[in-house]
Design a protein around this motif. Sequence first.
Motif, PDB file in Angstrom:
ATOM      1  N   GLY A 172       0.884  -1.291  -0.034  1.00  0.00           N
ATOM      2  CA  GLY A 172       0.019  -0.142   0.070  1.00  0.00           C
ATOM      3  C   GLY A 172       0.870   1.293  -0.119  1.00  0.00           C
ATOM      4  O   GLY A 172       0.498   2.123  -0.696  1.00  0.00           O
ATOM      5  N   GLY A 173       1.859   1.313   0.802  1.00  0.00           N
ATOM      6  CA  GLY A 173       2.678   2.579   0.735  1.00  0.00           C
ATOM      7  C   GLY A 173       3.277   2.802  -0.384  1.00  0.00           C
ATOM      8  O   GLY A 173       3.507   3.913  -0.710  1.00  0.00           O
ATOM      9  N   LYS A 174       3.740   1.717  -1.049  1.00  0.00           N
ATOM     10  CA  LYS A 174       4.279   1.998  -2.587  1.00  0.00           C
ATOM     11  C   LYS A 174       3.301   2.608  -3.542  1.00  0.00           C
ATOM     12  O   LYS A 174       3.682   3.198  -4.352  1.00  0.00           O
ATOM     13  CB  LYS A 174       5.044   0.853  -3.056  1.00  0.00           C
ATOM     14  N   VAL A 175       2.037   2.090  -3.688  1.00  0.00           N
ATOM     15  CA  VAL A 175       1.009   2.580  -4.403  1.00  0.00           C
ATOM     16  C   VAL A 175       0.648   3.828  -4.120  1.00  0.00           C
ATOM     17  O   VAL A 175       0.720   4.923  -4.917  1.00  0.00           O
ATOM     18  CB  VAL A 175      -0.294   1.737  -4.238  1.00  0.00           C
ATOM     19  N   PHE A 176       0.339   4.277  -2.894  1.00  0.00           N
ATOM     20  CA  PHE A 176       0.285   5.639  -2.395  1.00  0.00           C
ATOM     21  C   PHE A 176       1.087   6.880  -2.483  1.00  0.00           C
ATOM     22  O   PHE A 176       0.937   8.005  -2.467  1.00  0.00           O
ATOM     23  CB  PHE A 176      -0.584   5.622  -1.075  1.00  0.00           C
ATOM     24  N   SER A 177       2.412   6.517  -2.496  1.00  0.00           N
ATOM     25  CA  SER A 177       3.491   7.280  -2.794  1.00  0.00           C
ATOM     26  C   SER A 177       3.976   7.209  -4.267  1.00  0.00           C
ATOM     27  O   SER A 177       4.894   8.081  -4.566  1.00  0.00           O
ATOM     28  CB  SER A 177       4.871   6.842  -2.067  1.00  0.00           C
ATOM     29  N   GLY A 178       3.329   6.618  -4.984  1.00  0.00           N
ATOM     30  CA  GLY A 178       3.618   6.493  -6.520  1.00  0.00           C
ATOM     31  C   GLY A 178       4.742   5.678  -6.983  1.00  0.00           C
ATOM     32  O   GLY A 178       5.203   5.469  -8.125  1.00  0.00           O
ATOM     33  N   GLN A 179       5.269   4.754  -5.904  1.00  0.00           N
ATOM     34  CA  GLN A 179       6.318   4.067  -6.474  1.00  0.00           C
ATOM     35  C   GLN A 179       5.937   2.823  -7.430  1.00  0.00           C
ATOM     36  O   GLN A 179       6.587   2.336  -8.194  1.00  0.00           O
ATOM     37  CB  GLN A 179       7.005   3.617  -5.236  1.00  0.00           C
ATOM     38  N   ILE A 180       4.819   2.513  -7.193  1.00  0.00           N
ATOM     39  CA  ILE A 180       3.926   1.614  -7.945  1.00  0.00           C
ATOM     40  C   ILE A 180       2.922   2.262  -8.570  1.00  0.00           C
ATOM     41  O   ILE A 180       1.877   2.732  -7.779  1.00  0.00           O
ATOM     42  CB  ILE A 180       3.188   0.162  -7.363  1.00  0.00           C
ATOM     43  N   PRO A 181       2.726   2.375  -9.977  1.00  0.00           N
ATOM     44  CA  PRO A 181       1.844   3.297 -10.649  1.00  0.00           C
ATOM     45  C   PRO A 181       0.583   2.799 -10.991  1.00  0.00           C
ATOM     46  O   PRO A 181       0.159   2.349 -11.694  1.00  0.00           O
ATOM     47  CB  PRO A 181       2.639   3.663 -12.031  1.00  0.00           C
ATOM     48  N   TYR A 182      -0.327   2.727  -9.701  1.00  0.00           N
ATOM     49  CA  TYR A 182      -1.577   2.355  -9.942  1.00  0.00           C
ATOM     50  C   TYR A 182      -2.637   3.422 -10.353  1.00  0.00           C
ATOM     51  O   TYR A 182      -2.264   4.631 -10.015  1.00  0.00           O
ATOM     52  CB  TYR A 182      -2.013   1.923  -8.578  1.00  0.00           C
ATOM     53  N   PRO A 183      -3.237   3.543 -11.210  1.00  0.00           N
ATOM     54  CA  PRO A 183      -4.482   4.325 -11.458  1.00  0.00           C
ATOM     55  C   PRO A 183      -5.687   4.747 -10.483  1.00  0.00           C
ATOM     56  O   PRO A 183      -6.187   3.733 -10.120  1.00  0.00           O
ATOM     57  CB  PRO A 183      -5.176   4.040 -12.823  1.00  0.00           C
ATOM     58  N   TYR A 184      -5.605   6.049 -10.216  1.00  0.00           N
ATOM     59  CA  TYR A 184      -6.770   6.534  -9.151  1.00  0.00           C
ATOM     60  C   TYR A 184      -6.730   8.129  -9.255  1.00  0.00           C
ATOM     61  O   TYR A 184      -5.882   8.666  -9.577  1.00  0.00           O
ATOM     62  CB  TYR A 184      -6.435   5.946  -7.683  1.00  0.00           C
ATOM     63  N   PRO A 185      -7.956   8.343  -8.890  1.00  0.00           N
ATOM     64  CA  PRO A 185      -7.972   9.900  -8.840  1.00  0.00           C
ATOM     65  C   PRO A 185      -7.491  10.645  -7.658  1.00  0.00           C
ATOM     66  O   PRO A 185      -7.461   9.900  -6.625  1.00  0.00           O
ATOM     67  CB  PRO A 185      -9.689  10.182  -9.024  1.00  0.00           C
ATOM     68  N   THR A 186      -7.294  11.863  -7.909  1.00  0.00           N
ATOM     69  CA  THR A 186      -6.687  12.682  -6.680  1.00  0.00           C
ATOM     70  C   THR A 186      -7.401  13.808  -6.651  1.00  0.00           C
ATOM     71  O   THR A 186      -7.651  14.520  -7.788  1.00  0.00           O
ATOM     72  CB  THR A 186      -5.297  12.729  -6.743  1.00  0.00           C
TER      73      THR A 186
END
Length: 380
Positions: free
Chosen positions: A55-69
Amino acid sequence: MTPDSTPAVPATHRVLLLNSTRDPYDITVVEQPTPQAGPGSAIIQILGASVLTFGGKVFSGQIPYPYPTPFVPGSSAIARVAAVGPDATTLEVGQLVFFDCFIHGRDNPNSLILHGLYSGFDAGSNKLMENEWRNSTYAEYCKVPLENCFPLDERRLLGNPADGGFGYSTADLMFLHTISIPMGGLRDVGVRAGEKVIIAPATGAFGSAAVVAALAMGAQVIAVGRNLEALEKIKLLSPEGRVRTVQNTGDVAHDVQELTKFGPANVFFDISPGEAAKSTHFTSCIQALGRGGRVSLMGAFMELTLPLMSMLQNDISVKAKWMYTKEDMRYIIQLAEAGYLKLGQAGGIQTATLFPLEQFEAAFDAAAKTGPCMQTIFVP
Protein backbone atom coordinates in the motif's frame (compact mmCIF):
# COMPACT_ATOMS: atom_id res chain seq x y z
CA MET A 1 -29.13 -2.58 18.33
CA THR A 2 -26.39 -3.81 20.65
CA PRO A 3 -24.95 -1.48 23.32
CA ASP A 4 -21.90 -0.61 21.18
CA SER A 5 -23.91 -0.11 17.98
CA THR A 6 -23.36 2.83 15.68
CA PRO A 7 -24.71 6.19 16.90
CA ALA A 8 -26.38 8.73 14.64
CA VAL A 9 -24.17 9.71 11.72
CA PRO A 10 -22.26 12.91 12.55
CA ALA A 11 -22.16 15.92 10.22
CA THR A 12 -18.40 15.61 9.69
CA HIS A 13 -15.81 12.90 10.09
CA ARG A 14 -12.04 12.36 9.90
CA VAL A 15 -10.48 10.93 6.73
CA LEU A 16 -7.01 10.12 5.43
CA LEU A 17 -6.85 12.26 2.28
CA LEU A 18 -4.36 11.48 -0.48
CA ASN A 19 -3.82 14.88 -2.09
CA SER A 20 -1.47 13.78 -4.87
CA THR A 21 0.93 11.01 -5.77
CA ARG A 22 4.31 11.93 -4.38
CA ASP A 23 7.22 10.25 -2.63
CA PRO A 24 7.30 10.85 0.31
CA TYR A 25 3.57 10.89 0.94
CA ASP A 26 1.28 13.81 0.19
CA ILE A 27 -1.33 12.63 2.70
CA THR A 28 -3.16 14.49 5.46
CA VAL A 29 -5.85 13.72 8.03
CA VAL A 30 -8.71 16.19 7.56
CA GLU A 31 -12.37 16.70 8.46
CA GLN A 32 -14.88 16.20 5.66
CA PRO A 33 -18.68 16.26 5.49
CA THR A 34 -20.00 12.78 6.22
CA PRO A 35 -21.64 11.27 3.13
CA GLN A 36 -25.34 10.54 3.10
CA ALA A 37 -26.98 7.26 2.13
CA GLY A 38 -28.99 7.25 -1.07
CA PRO A 39 -30.59 4.56 -3.25
CA GLY A 40 -28.27 1.56 -3.57
CA SER A 41 -25.88 2.65 -0.83
CA ALA A 42 -25.13 2.41 2.87
CA ILE A 43 -23.03 4.49 5.24
CA ILE A 44 -20.76 2.34 7.37
CA GLN A 45 -18.73 3.22 10.45
CA ILE A 46 -15.25 1.75 10.00
CA LEU A 47 -14.03 -0.47 12.84
CA GLY A 48 -10.94 -1.64 10.97
CA ALA A 49 -9.60 -1.44 7.41
CA SER A 50 -6.86 -3.59 5.93
CA VAL A 51 -3.45 -2.14 5.02
CA LEU A 52 -1.90 -3.93 2.05
CA THR A 53 1.77 -4.92 2.19
CA PHE A 54 2.41 -2.80 -0.93
CA GLY A 55 0.00 0.00 0.00
CA GLY A 56 2.73 2.48 0.86
CA LYS A 57 4.36 2.04 -2.55
CA VAL A 58 1.03 2.53 -4.30
CA PHE A 59 0.08 5.71 -2.45
CA SER A 60 3.54 7.24 -2.79
CA GLY A 61 3.57 6.58 -6.52
CA GLN A 62 6.39 4.01 -6.47
CA ILE A 63 3.94 1.50 -7.94
CA PRO A 64 1.89 3.39 -10.56
CA TYR A 65 -1.70 2.37 -9.85
CA PRO A 66 -4.40 4.46 -11.53
CA TYR A 67 -6.70 6.40 -9.17
CA PRO A 68 -8.13 9.92 -8.98
CA THR A 69 -6.68 12.58 -6.70
CA PRO A 70 -7.48 13.92 -4.25
CA PHE A 71 -9.31 10.95 -2.76
CA VAL A 72 -9.63 8.86 0.39
CA PRO A 73 -7.76 5.57 -0.11
CA GLY A 74 -8.77 2.35 1.55
CA SER A 75 -9.51 -1.33 1.30
CA SER A 76 -12.00 -3.88 2.60
CA ALA A 77 -13.19 -3.26 6.15
CA ILE A 78 -15.05 -4.54 9.17
CA ALA A 79 -17.76 -2.01 9.97
CA ARG A 80 -21.16 -1.28 11.44
CA VAL A 81 -24.02 -0.04 9.33
CA ALA A 82 -24.67 3.59 10.24
CA ALA A 83 -27.39 4.39 7.68
CA VAL A 84 -29.00 2.73 4.67
CA GLY A 85 -30.64 3.94 1.48
CA PRO A 86 -34.40 3.68 0.92
CA ASP A 87 -34.07 0.49 -1.16
CA ALA A 88 -32.25 -1.54 1.52
CA THR A 89 -34.27 -4.68 2.29
CA THR A 90 -32.21 -6.56 4.90
CA LEU A 91 -29.33 -4.40 6.13
CA GLU A 92 -30.07 -2.68 9.42
CA VAL A 93 -28.46 0.15 11.33
CA GLY A 94 -26.03 -1.23 13.90
CA GLN A 95 -25.42 -4.48 12.00
CA LEU A 96 -21.86 -5.83 11.86
CA VAL A 97 -20.71 -6.28 8.26
CA PHE A 98 -17.72 -7.10 6.12
CA PHE A 99 -17.33 -4.46 3.41
CA ASP A 100 -15.85 -5.91 0.22
CA CYS A 101 -13.76 -3.37 -1.72
CA PHE A 102 -14.18 -5.17 -5.09
CA ILE A 103 -16.93 -3.12 -6.75
CA HIS A 104 -18.68 -4.03 -10.03
CA GLY A 105 -20.62 -1.70 -12.29
CA ARG A 106 -24.31 -2.49 -11.87
CA ASP A 107 -25.08 -2.03 -15.56
CA ASN A 108 -21.80 -3.52 -16.78
CA PRO A 109 -20.12 -6.28 -14.74
CA ASN A 110 -16.93 -5.75 -16.75
CA SER A 111 -16.43 -2.36 -15.11
CA LEU A 112 -14.45 -3.21 -11.97
CA ILE A 113 -12.60 -1.22 -9.33
CA LEU A 114 -10.78 -1.91 -6.09
CA HIS A 115 -12.34 0.74 -3.88
CA GLY A 116 -9.69 3.08 -2.55
CA LEU A 117 -6.87 1.51 -4.54
CA TYR A 118 -7.35 0.91 -8.27
CA SER A 119 -9.63 2.53 -10.83
CA GLY A 120 -9.88 -0.45 -13.15
CA PHE A 121 -9.43 -1.25 -16.82
CA ASP A 122 -11.84 0.94 -18.79
CA ALA A 123 -13.74 4.21 -18.92
CA GLY A 124 -16.70 2.73 -17.04
CA SER A 125 -14.44 1.61 -14.22
CA ASN A 126 -12.83 5.04 -14.07
CA LYS A 127 -16.26 6.65 -13.82
CA LEU A 128 -17.13 4.50 -10.81
CA MET A 129 -14.07 5.62 -8.91
CA GLU A 130 -13.96 9.23 -10.04
CA ASN A 131 -17.52 9.91 -8.98
CA GLU A 132 -19.87 7.86 -6.76
CA TRP A 133 -17.29 5.59 -5.13
CA ARG A 134 -14.35 7.99 -4.97
CA ASN A 135 -13.68 7.95 -1.21
CA SER A 136 -12.90 4.73 0.61
CA THR A 137 -12.41 3.28 4.08
CA TYR A 138 -9.38 5.01 5.57
CA ALA A 139 -11.92 7.19 7.30
CA GLU A 140 -14.35 7.11 10.20
CA TYR A 141 -17.32 6.68 7.86
CA CYS A 142 -17.68 5.57 4.25
CA LYS A 143 -20.40 5.42 1.61
CA VAL A 144 -20.49 1.99 -0.05
CA PRO A 145 -22.74 -0.09 -2.34
CA LEU A 146 -25.40 -2.10 -0.50
CA GLU A 147 -24.38 -5.28 -2.33
CA ASN A 148 -20.82 -5.03 -1.04
CA CYS A 149 -21.90 -5.23 2.61
CA PHE A 150 -21.91 -8.82 3.85
CA PRO A 151 -23.68 -9.35 7.20
CA LEU A 152 -21.69 -11.19 9.85
CA ASP A 153 -23.06 -13.38 12.63
CA GLU A 154 -21.76 -11.24 15.48
CA ARG A 155 -22.87 -13.57 18.25
CA ARG A 156 -21.11 -16.52 16.63
CA LEU A 157 -17.90 -14.75 15.59
CA LEU A 158 -17.37 -12.34 18.48
CA GLY A 159 -19.31 -14.13 21.19
CA ASN A 160 -17.95 -15.81 24.30
CA PRO A 161 -16.83 -19.42 23.65
CA ALA A 162 -18.79 -20.43 26.75
CA ASP A 163 -21.92 -19.35 24.89
CA GLY A 164 -21.02 -21.01 21.59
CA GLY A 165 -19.03 -18.14 20.10
CA PHE A 166 -15.47 -18.08 18.83
CA GLY A 167 -14.33 -15.04 20.82
CA TYR A 168 -12.72 -13.29 17.84
CA SER A 169 -11.96 -9.59 17.84
CA THR A 170 -13.03 -7.33 14.98
CA ALA A 171 -9.34 -7.20 14.04
CA ASP A 172 -9.32 -10.98 13.69
CA LEU A 173 -12.23 -10.73 11.24
CA MET A 174 -10.21 -8.41 9.00
CA PHE A 175 -8.27 -11.43 7.67
CA LEU A 176 -11.39 -12.23 5.64
CA HIS A 177 -10.07 -9.63 3.21
CA THR A 178 -6.65 -11.22 2.75
CA ILE A 179 -8.09 -14.69 2.34
CA SER A 180 -10.76 -13.61 -0.16
CA ILE A 181 -8.28 -13.18 -3.02
CA PRO A 182 -6.67 -16.66 -3.01
CA MET A 183 -10.06 -18.20 -2.22
CA GLY A 184 -11.26 -16.84 -5.56
CA GLY A 185 -8.57 -18.76 -7.42
CA LEU A 186 -8.93 -21.97 -5.40
CA ARG A 187 -12.69 -22.08 -5.94
CA ASP A 188 -12.24 -21.20 -9.61
CA VAL A 189 -10.47 -24.55 -10.16
CA GLY A 190 -12.88 -26.46 -7.92
CA VAL A 191 -10.64 -27.52 -5.05
CA ARG A 192 -12.29 -30.37 -3.14
CA ALA A 193 -11.79 -31.81 0.34
CA GLY A 194 -8.99 -34.35 0.46
CA GLU A 195 -7.19 -33.10 -2.66
CA LYS A 196 -3.50 -32.22 -2.70
CA VAL A 197 -2.93 -28.55 -3.51
CA ILE A 198 0.52 -27.13 -4.29
CA ILE A 199 0.71 -23.46 -3.25
CA ALA A 200 3.62 -21.38 -4.48
CA PRO A 201 4.94 -19.14 -3.20
CA ALA A 202 3.33 -19.97 0.13
CA THR A 203 5.18 -17.58 2.42
CA GLY A 204 3.90 -14.15 1.34
CA ALA A 205 0.78 -12.38 2.51
CA PHE A 206 -1.56 -13.91 -0.08
CA GLY A 207 0.32 -17.21 -0.45
CA SER A 208 0.08 -17.92 3.27
CA ALA A 209 -3.59 -16.91 3.16
CA ALA A 210 -4.04 -19.43 0.32
CA VAL A 211 -2.74 -22.14 2.66
CA VAL A 212 -5.30 -21.11 5.29
CA ALA A 213 -8.04 -21.09 2.63
CA ALA A 214 -7.13 -24.52 1.23
CA LEU A 215 -7.07 -26.02 4.73
CA ALA A 216 -10.51 -24.55 5.46
CA MET A 217 -11.75 -26.22 2.26
CA GLY A 218 -10.50 -29.59 3.54
CA ALA A 219 -7.51 -29.91 1.22
CA GLN A 220 -4.00 -31.15 1.85
CA VAL A 221 -1.33 -28.53 1.13
CA ILE A 222 2.18 -28.71 -0.28
CA ALA A 223 3.64 -25.29 0.53
CA VAL A 224 6.52 -24.14 -1.69
CA GLY A 225 8.97 -21.32 -1.04
CA ARG A 226 12.63 -20.39 -0.88
CA ASN A 227 12.82 -19.43 2.80
CA LEU A 228 12.96 -22.55 4.99
CA GLU A 229 12.30 -20.61 8.20
CA ALA A 230 9.13 -19.11 6.73
CA LEU A 231 8.05 -22.53 5.45
CA GLU A 232 8.35 -23.94 8.96
CA LYS A 233 5.91 -21.26 10.16
CA ILE A 234 3.50 -22.25 7.40
CA LYS A 235 3.75 -25.89 8.47
CA LEU A 236 2.46 -24.92 11.93
CA LEU A 237 -0.87 -23.85 10.40
CA SER A 238 -1.92 -27.50 10.45
CA PRO A 239 -0.97 -29.29 13.68
CA GLU A 240 -2.67 -32.40 12.29
CA GLY A 241 -0.10 -32.58 9.47
CA ARG A 242 -2.09 -31.48 6.40
CA VAL A 243 0.69 -29.05 5.41
CA ARG A 244 3.94 -30.36 3.94
CA THR A 245 6.71 -28.12 2.69
CA VAL A 246 9.13 -28.15 -0.24
CA GLN A 247 11.93 -25.65 -0.81
CA ASN A 248 12.16 -24.14 -4.27
CA THR A 249 15.83 -24.66 -5.14
CA GLY A 250 15.64 -23.67 -8.81
CA ASP A 251 16.66 -27.19 -9.87
CA VAL A 252 13.50 -28.37 -11.66
CA ALA A 253 14.32 -32.09 -11.65
CA HIS A 254 15.16 -32.04 -7.94
CA ASP A 255 12.13 -29.97 -7.02
CA VAL A 256 9.75 -32.22 -8.98
CA GLN A 257 11.18 -35.21 -7.17
CA GLU A 258 10.57 -33.56 -3.81
CA LEU A 259 7.06 -32.45 -4.74
CA THR A 260 5.99 -35.88 -5.96
CA LYS A 261 7.15 -37.64 -2.77
CA PHE A 262 3.64 -36.98 -1.52
CA GLY A 263 2.00 -38.48 -4.61
CA PRO A 264 0.62 -36.64 -7.65
CA ALA A 265 -1.01 -33.33 -6.76
CA ASN A 266 -4.44 -32.30 -8.00
CA VAL A 267 -4.03 -28.52 -8.09
CA PHE A 268 -1.23 -25.97 -8.43
CA PHE A 269 -2.12 -22.49 -7.18
CA ASP A 270 0.24 -19.61 -7.94
CA ILE A 271 0.12 -16.07 -6.61
CA SER A 272 3.65 -14.89 -7.41
CA PRO A 273 4.77 -11.27 -7.45
CA GLY A 274 5.67 -9.88 -10.86
CA GLU A 275 9.41 -10.31 -10.36
CA ALA A 276 8.93 -14.09 -10.09
CA ALA A 277 7.69 -14.46 -13.69
CA LYS A 278 10.86 -16.35 -14.69
CA SER A 279 10.92 -18.57 -11.60
CA THR A 280 11.42 -22.30 -12.17
CA HIS A 281 8.60 -23.17 -9.79
CA PHE A 282 5.99 -22.80 -12.54
CA THR A 283 7.57 -25.73 -14.38
CA SER A 284 8.33 -27.90 -11.36
CA CYS A 285 4.88 -27.46 -9.79
CA ILE A 286 3.02 -28.19 -13.04
CA GLN A 287 5.15 -31.27 -13.67
CA ALA A 288 4.25 -32.51 -10.18
CA LEU A 289 0.54 -32.61 -11.07
CA GLY A 290 -1.23 -35.88 -11.77
CA ARG A 291 -3.29 -36.53 -14.87
CA GLY A 292 -6.18 -34.10 -15.12
CA GLY A 293 -4.51 -31.64 -12.77
CA ARG A 294 -5.66 -28.02 -12.59
CA VAL A 295 -3.66 -24.80 -12.43
CA SER A 296 -4.89 -21.51 -10.96
CA LEU A 297 -2.81 -18.47 -11.88
CA MET A 298 -3.43 -15.33 -9.82
CA GLY A 299 0.02 -13.74 -9.78
CA ALA A 300 3.05 -12.81 -11.89
CA PHE A 301 1.13 -10.30 -14.12
CA MET A 302 3.68 -10.96 -16.88
CA GLU A 303 4.06 -13.36 -19.77
CA LEU A 304 4.95 -16.86 -18.60
CA THR A 305 6.71 -19.81 -20.20
CA LEU A 306 4.89 -23.01 -19.19
CA PRO A 307 5.88 -26.67 -19.78
CA LEU A 308 3.39 -27.26 -22.59
CA MET A 309 4.50 -30.80 -23.48
CA SER A 310 3.97 -32.00 -19.91
CA MET A 311 0.61 -30.23 -19.81
CA LEU A 312 -0.54 -31.87 -23.05
CA GLN A 313 0.51 -35.34 -21.94
CA ASN A 314 -1.34 -35.05 -18.62
CA ASP A 315 -4.48 -33.14 -19.66
CA ILE A 316 -3.60 -30.19 -17.44
CA SER A 317 -6.10 -27.32 -17.44
CA VAL A 318 -5.11 -23.75 -16.66
CA LYS A 319 -7.34 -20.93 -15.45
CA ALA A 320 -6.38 -17.34 -14.72
CA LYS A 321 -8.34 -15.38 -12.13
CA TRP A 322 -8.42 -11.76 -11.02
CA MET A 323 -9.95 -11.38 -7.56
CA TYR A 324 -13.12 -13.33 -6.67
CA THR A 325 -16.91 -13.40 -6.86
CA LYS A 326 -19.53 -12.37 -4.36
CA GLU A 327 -20.43 -16.04 -4.00
CA ASP A 328 -16.80 -16.70 -3.02
CA MET A 329 -17.12 -14.02 -0.35
CA ARG A 330 -20.31 -15.54 1.03
CA TYR A 331 -18.58 -18.94 1.10
CA ILE A 332 -15.64 -17.56 3.09
CA ILE A 333 -17.95 -16.05 5.68
CA GLN A 334 -19.93 -19.29 5.84
CA LEU A 335 -16.71 -21.24 6.51
CA ALA A 336 -15.74 -18.80 9.28
CA GLU A 337 -19.15 -18.90 10.94
CA ALA A 338 -19.16 -22.71 10.77
CA GLY A 339 -15.70 -22.91 12.35
CA TYR A 340 -13.90 -24.50 9.40
CA LEU A 341 -11.99 -21.29 8.69
CA LYS A 342 -10.17 -20.37 11.87
CA LEU A 343 -9.14 -16.77 12.43
CA GLY A 344 -6.96 -14.96 14.90
CA GLN A 345 -4.78 -16.92 17.28
CA ALA A 346 -6.82 -20.09 16.70
CA GLY A 347 -5.90 -19.96 13.01
CA GLY A 348 -2.26 -18.94 13.46
CA ILE A 349 -3.00 -15.41 12.20
CA GLN A 350 -1.43 -12.39 13.85
CA THR A 351 -2.38 -8.72 13.74
CA ALA A 352 0.96 -6.90 13.75
CA THR A 353 -0.38 -3.53 14.90
CA LEU A 354 -3.52 -1.42 14.93
CA PHE A 355 -2.84 2.11 13.70
CA PRO A 356 -4.87 5.33 13.94
CA LEU A 357 -5.14 7.35 10.72
CA GLU A 358 -2.53 9.86 11.89
CA GLN A 359 0.14 7.13 11.94
CA PHE A 360 -0.25 6.30 8.26
CA GLU A 361 3.50 6.25 7.52
CA ALA A 362 4.13 3.81 10.36
CA ALA A 363 1.17 1.69 9.18
CA PHE A 364 2.43 1.44 5.60
CA ASP A 365 5.94 0.67 6.85
CA ALA A 366 4.69 -2.03 9.25
CA ALA A 367 2.54 -3.64 6.55
CA ALA A 368 5.51 -3.87 4.18
CA LYS A 369 7.48 -5.78 6.81
CA THR A 370 4.84 -8.30 7.89
CA GLY A 371 5.48 -12.01 7.52
CA PRO A 372 3.25 -14.99 6.68
CA CYS A 373 -0.27 -14.84 8.12
CA MET A 374 0.21 -11.37 9.55
CA GLN A 375 -1.93 -8.31 8.95
CA THR A 376 -1.82 -4.57 9.61
CA ILE A 377 -5.00 -2.59 10.21
CA PHE A 378 -6.13 1.03 10.34
CA VAL A 379 -8.53 1.72 13.20
CA PRO A 380 -10.04 5.17 12.52
